[in-house]
Enzyme design. Structure first.
Site: not given
Length: 164
Positions: A51-52
């Site tokens: 997600t980062c």
């Protein structure tokens, strides 16, 4: 959730971060990074994580110019990773105007009540959040619950800054 979590209106604690520069590894204090400036700071669980890498960092990269137009002086990203990992991730992500400050031991995350133990995933990590600081004082704070990515997005923070 932590009782010692930083809140709007509070100043950042005095801690040190590391950043990899063309001149090698440098140590920077919160005062050096935030004094007299309007700064966006966002934190994420770790460099190179799904997600980062796919959404959180790219949002701040793509909206950097709009943040600057809204009066932000600097955009900083922090994670409980070392400066070498954050630098490599920034290069891989073509981070441009987003600067990375390493919280290698999680000292900052712990000091502001944003540390979480991810167990076997990687131990102590930072919760996912974004904030606007003026002269080191929290003006806006958006904290996502663990394993969520809703309110710490660049788009959310930018809209809040524009409303101020």
């Amino acid at each position: 959730m932590s009782d010692n979590r930083i809140a709007v209106g509070q100043s950042l604690p005095a801690v040190s971060f590391q950043r990899l520069t063309d001149n090698g590894l440098v140590t920077l204090t919160t005062e050096q990074l935030f004094a007299g400036e309007r700064v966006v700071l966002f934190a994420l669980p770790g460099a190179f994580t799904p997600t980062c890498s796919a959404a959180h960092l790219p949002g701040f990269i793509s909206l950097a110019e709009q943040f600057f137009q809204a009066g932000v002086d600097r955009i900083l990203c922090t994670a409980v990773n070392d400066a070498y990992v954050l630098d490599a991730w920034g290069q891989q992500q073509q981070a441009g105007d987003v600067q990375f400050i390493a919280d290698g031991a999680g000292s900052f995350a712990k000091a502001i009540g944003m540390a979480t133990d991810s167990g076997e995933f990687g131990g102590i990590r930072s919760l996912r959040y974004s904030m606007l600081l003026e002269d080191g004082v929290v003006q806006l704070l958006n904290l996502d619950l663990p394993k969520t990515f809703e309110v710490s997005k660049a788009e959310v923070l930018l809209a809040q800054i524009r409303q101020r």
